[in-house]
Design a protein around this motif. Structure first.
Motif, PDB file in Angstrom:
ATOM      1  N   LEU A 201      -4.184   2.211   7.945  1.00 50.29           N
ATOM      2  CA  LEU A 201      -5.530   2.889   8.228  1.00 50.29           C
ATOM      3  C   LEU A 201      -5.212   4.423   8.027  1.00 50.29           C
ATOM      4  O   LEU A 201      -6.198   5.351   7.523  1.00 50.29           O
ATOM      5  N   ARG A 202      -4.147   5.126   8.717  1.00 54.88           N
ATOM      6  CA  ARG A 202      -4.067   6.388   8.350  1.00 54.88           C
ATOM      7  C   ARG A 202      -3.787   6.855   6.933  1.00 54.88           C
ATOM      8  O   ARG A 202      -4.355   7.935   6.733  1.00 54.88           O
ATOM      9  N   HIS A 203      -3.051   6.093   6.401  1.00 59.08           N
ATOM     10  CA  HIS A 203      -2.777   6.378   4.895  1.00 59.08           C
ATOM     11  C   HIS A 203      -4.020   6.364   4.147  1.00 59.08           C
ATOM     12  O   HIS A 203      -4.545   7.138   3.440  1.00 59.08           O
ATOM     13  N   LEU A 204      -5.036   5.283   4.437  1.00 66.88           N
ATOM     14  CA  LEU A 204      -6.312   5.137   3.832  1.00 66.88           C
ATOM     15  C   LEU A 204      -7.216   6.426   4.122  1.00 66.88           C
ATOM     16  O   LEU A 204      -8.537   6.355   3.483  1.00 66.88           O
ATOM     17  N   ASN A 205      -7.012   7.028   5.238  1.00 70.98           N
ATOM     18  CA  ASN A 205      -7.810   8.255   5.632  1.00 70.98           C
ATOM     19  C   ASN A 205      -7.046   9.254   5.353  1.00 70.98           C
ATOM     20  O   ASN A 205      -7.663  10.337   5.984  1.00 70.98           O
ATOM     21  N   PHE A 206      -6.178   9.499   4.506  1.00 70.00           N
ATOM     22  CA  PHE A 206      -5.504  10.548   3.723  1.00 70.00           C
ATOM     23  C   PHE A 206      -4.679  11.231   4.859  1.00 70.00           C
ATOM     24  O   PHE A 206      -4.565  12.494   4.574  1.00 70.00           O
ATOM     25  N   ASP A 207      -4.062  10.422   5.595  1.00 70.12           N
ATOM     26  CA  ASP A 207      -3.135  11.252   6.707  1.00 70.12           C
ATOM     27  C   ASP A 207      -1.722  10.497   6.673  1.00 70.12           C
ATOM     28  O   ASP A 207      -1.712   9.518   5.986  1.00 70.12           O
ATOM     29  N   ASP A 208      -0.773  11.113   7.126  1.00 64.77           N
ATOM     30  CA  ASP A 208       0.568  10.723   7.045  1.00 64.77           C
ATOM     31  C   ASP A 208       0.696   9.439   7.702  1.00 64.77           C
ATOM     32  O   ASP A 208       0.036   9.152   8.958  1.00 64.77           O
ATOM     33  N   PRO A 209       1.142   8.299   7.328  1.00 61.48           N
ATOM     34  CA  PRO A 209       0.917   6.931   7.992  1.00 61.48           C
ATOM     35  C   PRO A 209       1.609   6.818   9.270  1.00 61.48           C
ATOM     36  O   PRO A 209       1.328   6.188  10.129  1.00 61.48           O
ATOM     37  N   TYR A 210       2.764   7.611   9.445  1.00 59.39           N
ATOM     38  CA  TYR A 210       3.585   7.565  10.787  1.00 59.39           C
ATOM     39  C   TYR A 210       3.592   8.754  11.554  1.00 59.39           C
ATOM     40  O   TYR A 210       3.904   8.808  12.719  1.00 59.39           O
ATOM     41  N   PHE A 211       3.299   9.989  10.872  1.00 57.40           N
ATOM     42  CA  PHE A 211       3.301  11.204  11.741  1.00 57.40           C
ATOM     43  C   PHE A 211       2.074  11.970  11.550  1.00 57.40           C
ATOM     44  O   PHE A 211       1.872  12.862  10.666  1.00 57.40           O
ATOM     45  N   PRO A 212       0.875  11.497  11.941  1.00 66.73           N
ATOM     46  CA  PRO A 212      -0.375  11.971  11.549  1.00 66.73           C
ATOM     47  C   PRO A 212      -0.589  13.292  11.895  1.00 66.73           C
ATOM     48  O   PRO A 212       0.154  13.978  13.093  1.00 66.73           O
ATOM     49  N   ARG A 213      -1.443  14.217  11.311  1.00 66.40           N
ATOM     50  CA  ARG A 213      -1.629  15.730  11.508  1.00 66.40           C
ATOM     51  C   ARG A 213      -2.058  15.823  12.989  1.00 66.40           C
ATOM     52  O   ARG A 213      -1.899  16.701  13.713  1.00 66.40           O
ATOM     53  N   GLU A 214      -3.208  14.905  13.401  1.00 61.77           N
ATOM     54  CA  GLU A 214      -3.655  15.314  14.870  1.00 61.77           C
ATOM     55  C   GLU A 214      -3.694  13.869  15.342  1.00 61.77           C
ATOM     56  O   GLU A 214      -3.444  12.798  14.973  1.00 61.77           O
TER      57      GLU A 214
ATOM     58  N   ILE B 135       0.859  -1.149  -0.038  1.00 64.68           N
ATOM     59  CA  ILE B 135       0.052  -0.233   0.129  1.00 64.68           C
ATOM     60  C   ILE B 135       0.870   1.342   0.056  1.00 64.68           C
ATOM     61  O   ILE B 135       0.653   2.263  -0.852  1.00 64.68           O
ATOM     62  N   LEU B 136       1.807   1.091   0.860  1.00 65.02           N
ATOM     63  CA  LEU B 136       2.624   2.503   0.997  1.00 65.02           C
ATOM     64  C   LEU B 136       3.865   2.681   0.093  1.00 65.02           C
ATOM     65  O   LEU B 136       4.591   3.726  -0.055  1.00 65.02           O
ATOM     66  N   HIS B 137       4.228   1.517  -0.511  1.00 69.62           N
ATOM     67  CA  HIS B 137       5.399   1.457  -1.355  1.00 69.62           C
ATOM     68  C   HIS B 137       6.638   1.745  -0.589  1.00 69.62           C
ATOM     69  O   HIS B 137       6.705   1.613   0.426  1.00 69.62           O
ATOM     70  N   GLY B 138       7.661   2.608  -1.407  1.00 67.40           N
ATOM     71  CA  GLY B 138       8.702   3.250  -0.623  1.00 67.40           C
ATOM     72  C   GLY B 138       8.561   4.274   0.449  1.00 67.40           C
ATOM     73  O   GLY B 138       9.400   4.579   1.371  1.00 67.40           O
ATOM     74  N   ASP B 139       7.125   4.613   0.909  1.00 69.59           N
ATOM     75  CA  ASP B 139       6.862   5.282   2.139  1.00 69.59           C
ATOM     76  C   ASP B 139       6.615   4.345   3.230  1.00 69.59           C
ATOM     77  O   ASP B 139       6.600   4.844   4.594  1.00 69.59           O
ATOM     78  N   ALA B 140       6.759   3.051   3.137  1.00 72.67           N
ATOM     79  CA  ALA B 140       6.349   2.118   4.221  1.00 72.67           C
ATOM     80  C   ALA B 140       7.833   2.105   5.043  1.00 72.67           C
ATOM     81  O   ALA B 140       8.838   2.068   4.443  1.00 72.67           O
ATOM     82  N   PHE B 141       7.402   2.108   6.156  1.00 77.11           N
ATOM     83  CA  PHE B 141       8.695   2.010   7.195  1.00 77.11           C
ATOM     84  C   PHE B 141       9.677   0.873   6.776  1.00 77.11           C
ATOM     85  O   PHE B 141       9.276  -0.014   6.800  1.00 77.11           O
ATOM     86  N   GLY B 142      11.064   1.126   6.552  1.00 77.02           N
ATOM     87  CA  GLY B 142      11.921   0.049   6.168  1.00 77.02           C
ATOM     88  C   GLY B 142      12.022  -0.262   4.538  1.00 77.02           C
ATOM     89  O   GLY B 142      12.688  -1.297   4.345  1.00 77.02           O
ATOM     90  N   PHE B 143      11.211   0.364   3.859  1.00 76.80           N
ATOM     91  CA  PHE B 143      11.253  -0.051   2.586  1.00 76.80           C
ATOM     92  C   PHE B 143      11.479   1.409   1.711  1.00 76.80           C
ATOM     93  O   PHE B 143      11.242   1.279   0.419  1.00 76.80           O
ATOM     94  N   ASP B 144      12.110   2.227   2.242  1.00 74.80           N
ATOM     95  CA  ASP B 144      12.264   3.369   1.465  1.00 74.80           C
ATOM     96  C   ASP B 144      13.907   3.485   0.796  1.00 74.80           C
ATOM     97  O   ASP B 144      14.126   4.321   0.258  1.00 74.80           O
ATOM     98  N   GLY B 145      14.387   2.571   1.043  1.00 70.05           N
ATOM     99  CA  GLY B 145      15.802   2.277   0.126  1.00 70.05           C
ATOM    100  C   GLY B 145      16.969   2.832   0.783  1.00 70.05           C
ATOM    101  O   GLY B 145      18.134   2.847   0.251  1.00 70.05           O
TER     102      GLY B 145
END
Length: 172
Positions: free
Chosen positions: A124-137, A77-87
């Motif tokens: 779930l954060r990503h699917l809710n249009f928020d940052d997956p690891y650092f949510p806005r709120e 789902i997150l591709h390169g944004d997934a923790f540990g998969f950013d290269g």
């Protein structure tokens, strides 16, 4: 880590070594078990290190390892944004097939392989249009989250889509 090794020594009388594999000078078959948790993906020569472990493990020895799972739902789902998969931090990435292949090249065969750690919240954060690891709120469960969470957990568990791949292997 160091605490687990100290506990094993003090409470179970085990001969536990915390060292770099390439520095092992022990005789062939000197050890009954070895672990590589969060290590293999950082190595420039993972098969070479596995071969050293194969040499120092007894024929009935056990190797336990944990690597990030490239086929995880969070990576899909997150591709390169997934923790540990950013290269940036990992030199290698593994699936069940590629881990089995690396083990075979070093003289091991997996006896158990499964995925662990689901990473439901970043999905779930990503699917809710928020940052997956650092949510806005402050992250709370929406009605979507409440409906999606059990379905995602079931999907992950039934299809080995967890974030980490856990493997027990034995010398062949």
């Amino acid at each position: 880590g160091a605490k687990a090794a100290a506990y094993a020594r003090e409470h179970h009388g085990l001969d536990v070594r915390e060292t770099r594999v390439e520095n092992l000078q022990e005789a062939d078959g000197a050890f009954g078990a070895a672990t590589l948790f969060g290590v293999l993906e950082h190595l420039s020569d993972p098969v070479g290190i596995l071969r050293v472990l194969r040499r120092v493990l007894r024929p009935d020895g056990v190797l336990a390892l944990l690597v990030p799972n490239t086929e995880s739902l969070v990576a899909r789902i997150l591709h390169g944004d997934a923790f540990g998969f950013d290269g940036r931090n990992h030199l290698g990435y593994y699936t069940k097939d590629t881990l089995t292949e690396a083990l075979a090249k070093a003289g091991f065969a997996p006896v158990r392989m499964k995925t662990v750690v689901t990473c439901i919240d970043p999905i779930l954060r990503h699917l809710n249009f928020d940052d997956p690891y650092f949510p806005r709120e402050e992250y709370g469960q929406s009605p979507f989250d409440q409906a999606a969470r059990p379905a995602l957990l079931k999907l992950i568990e039934e299809n080995d889509l967890g974030h980490h791949l856990y493997c027990i292997a034995r010398p062949t």
